[in-house]
Design a protein around this motif. Structure first.
Motif, PDB file in Angstrom:
ATOM      1  N   UNK A   1      -3.812 -64.746 -42.985  1.00 12.48           N
ATOM      2  CA  UNK A   1      -4.307 -65.668 -42.124  1.00 12.48           C
ATOM      3  C   UNK A   1      -4.106 -65.645 -40.713  1.00 12.48           C
ATOM      4  N   UNK A   2      -2.889 -65.100 -40.147  1.00 10.94           N
ATOM      5  CA  UNK A   2      -2.838 -64.683 -39.058  1.00 10.94           C
ATOM      6  C   UNK A   2      -3.916 -63.833 -38.245  1.00 10.94           C
ATOM      7  N   UNK A   3      -4.177 -62.731 -39.171  1.00 15.64           N
ATOM      8  CA  UNK A   3      -5.239 -61.813 -38.640  1.00 15.64           C
ATOM      9  C   UNK A   3      -6.462 -62.556 -38.454  1.00 15.64           C
ATOM     10  N   UNK A   4      -7.071 -63.323 -39.392  1.00 11.00           N
ATOM     11  CA  UNK A   4      -8.082 -63.884 -39.460  1.00 11.00           C
ATOM     12  C   UNK A   4      -8.099 -64.984 -38.198  1.00 11.00           C
ATOM     13  N   UNK A   5      -7.160 -65.558 -38.130  1.00 13.61           N
ATOM     14  CA  UNK A   5      -6.926 -66.616 -36.950  1.00 13.61           C
ATOM     15  C   UNK A   5      -7.400 -65.911 -35.542  1.00 13.61           C
ATOM     16  N   UNK A   6      -6.472 -64.652 -35.513  1.00 13.90           N
ATOM     17  CA  UNK A   6      -6.557 -63.770 -34.076  1.00 13.90           C
ATOM     18  C   UNK A   6      -8.290 -63.335 -34.061  1.00 13.90           C
ATOM     19  N   UNK A   7      -8.541 -62.639 -35.156  1.00 17.53           N
ATOM     20  CA  UNK A   7     -10.194 -62.377 -35.142  1.00 17.53           C
ATOM     21  C   UNK A   7     -10.994 -63.486 -34.801  1.00 17.53           C
ATOM     22  N   UNK A   8     -10.874 -64.794 -35.458  1.00 15.50           N
ATOM     23  CA  UNK A   8     -11.860 -65.795 -35.106  1.00 15.50           C
ATOM     24  C   UNK A   8     -11.677 -66.530 -33.622  1.00 15.50           C
TER      25      UNK A   8
ATOM     26  N   UNK B   1      -4.812 -53.255 -33.184  1.00 19.27           N
ATOM     27  CA  UNK B   1      -4.017 -54.517 -33.145  1.00 19.27           C
ATOM     28  C   UNK B   1      -3.923 -54.960 -34.699  1.00 19.27           C
ATOM     29  N   UNK B   2      -4.891 -54.742 -35.533  1.00 14.46           N
ATOM     30  CA  UNK B   2      -5.017 -55.202 -37.040  1.00 14.46           C
ATOM     31  C   UNK B   2      -3.750 -54.412 -37.737  1.00 14.46           C
ATOM     32  N   UNK B   3      -3.696 -53.310 -37.447  1.00 13.82           N
ATOM     33  CA  UNK B   3      -2.557 -52.148 -38.221  1.00 13.82           C
ATOM     34  C   UNK B   3      -1.184 -52.544 -37.296  1.00 13.82           C
ATOM     35  N   UNK B   4      -1.185 -52.704 -36.378  1.00 17.76           N
ATOM     36  CA  UNK B   4       0.032 -53.294 -35.744  1.00 17.76           C
ATOM     37  C   UNK B   4       0.637 -54.657 -36.492  1.00 17.76           C
TER      38      UNK B   4
ATOM     39  N   UNK C   1     -10.090 -74.887 -40.001  1.00 17.07           N
ATOM     40  CA  UNK C   1     -11.474 -74.885 -40.118  1.00 17.07           C
ATOM     41  C   UNK C   1     -12.166 -73.875 -39.091  1.00 17.07           C
ATOM     42  N   UNK C   2     -11.594 -73.543 -38.027  1.00 13.65           N
ATOM     43  CA  UNK C   2     -11.889 -72.227 -37.301  1.00 13.65           C
ATOM     44  C   UNK C   2     -12.013 -70.966 -38.378  1.00 13.65           C
ATOM     45  N   UNK C   3     -10.838 -70.633 -39.044  1.00  9.53           N
ATOM     46  CA  UNK C   3     -10.679 -69.575 -39.874  1.00  9.53           C
ATOM     47  C   UNK C   3     -11.747 -69.632 -41.169  1.00  9.53           C
ATOM     48  N   UNK C   4     -12.047 -70.910 -41.513  1.00  7.94           N
ATOM     49  CA  UNK C   4     -12.984 -71.026 -42.693  1.00  7.94           C
ATOM     50  C   UNK C   4     -14.634 -70.796 -42.011  1.00  7.94           C
ATOM     51  N   UNK C   5     -14.692 -71.331 -40.905  1.00 11.12           N
ATOM     52  CA  UNK C   5     -15.895 -71.037 -40.371  1.00 11.12           C
ATOM     53  C   UNK C   5     -16.403 -69.572 -40.043  1.00 11.12           C
TER      54      UNK C   5
END
Length: 197
Positions: free
Chosen positions: A5-12, A22-25, A88-92
């Motif tokens: 969820x944290x990774x998706x939130x940052x990506x979104x 950043x993902x690996x870190x 909602x942001x992550x879902x979209x």
């Protein structure tokens, strides 16, 4: 919140998404690895890893409204829940990511492929050149740069103009033909005559 969820939130939420480092870190820090371990595994310098991590901790601190660093990263996120707006942001983001289904081409792509990158004026010059009698076009580029796709587009263009074409693939020719110049030239002349009939 989980690491996914944290990774998706940052990506979104970030315009640039997340880099591979950043993902690996994030995932490595979640597992309790040190900057030295992460630097060694990713082949980045330790200072580079620290700098990227500092940026990530600041971004996550802003999201969670409390200070986050490598030592409290996992515990803080596990105790933090995504707000409805962030869910909602992550879902979209997930919906948009799955809507774009990228196929990895194993050969030339179709003529209407949306992933071909036009390179003006190359295409226009090639189209102009093929309309000249006796013209020869040499296409050179690295692998996976769209050479075959450009050739297919050129062939489609001349076919639409009423020309007849013959396609030669020298990778399919018997090596004995290349060993004898007379045999090779006789075959080439035959094919050239065939292409104009």
């Amino acid at each position: 919140m989980t690491i996914d969820e944290a990774v998706l939130l940052l990506k979104a939420s970030q315009a640039t998404g997340l880099t591979t480092l950043e993902d690996i870190l994030l995932r490595s820090s979640w597992e309790g690895k040190t900057y030295t371990n992460i630097a060694s595994e990713t082949h980045y310098g330790k200072e580079r890893v620290r700098k990227v991590a500092a940026h990530l901790w600041q971004v996550l601190s802003d999201f969670c409204k409390e200070p986050i660093n490598q030592s409290n990263f996992r515990q803080t996120l596990e105790n933090h829940h995504l707000s409805k707006a962030r869910q909602q942001l992550v879902k979209e983001f997930n919906k948009a990511a799955t809507a774009i289904s990228l196929e990895f081409p194993s050969g030339p792509v179709s003529l209407n492929c949306r992933f071909y990158i036009p390179r003006p004026p190359i295409e226009e010059l090639a189209y102009a050149e093929i309309s000249e009698p006796g013209s020869v076009i040499c296409i050179k580029a690295s692998k996976k740069m769209g050479k075959t796709f450009l050739i297919l587009r050129l062939l489609a263009r001349v076919n639409s103009q009423g020309f007849r074409t013959v396609t030669l693939n020298f990778q399919q020719v018997d090596k004995a033909v290349f060993a004898n110049l007379d045999k090779f030239c006789a075959g080439s002349v035959l094919m050239s005559v065939g292409s104009y009939s």
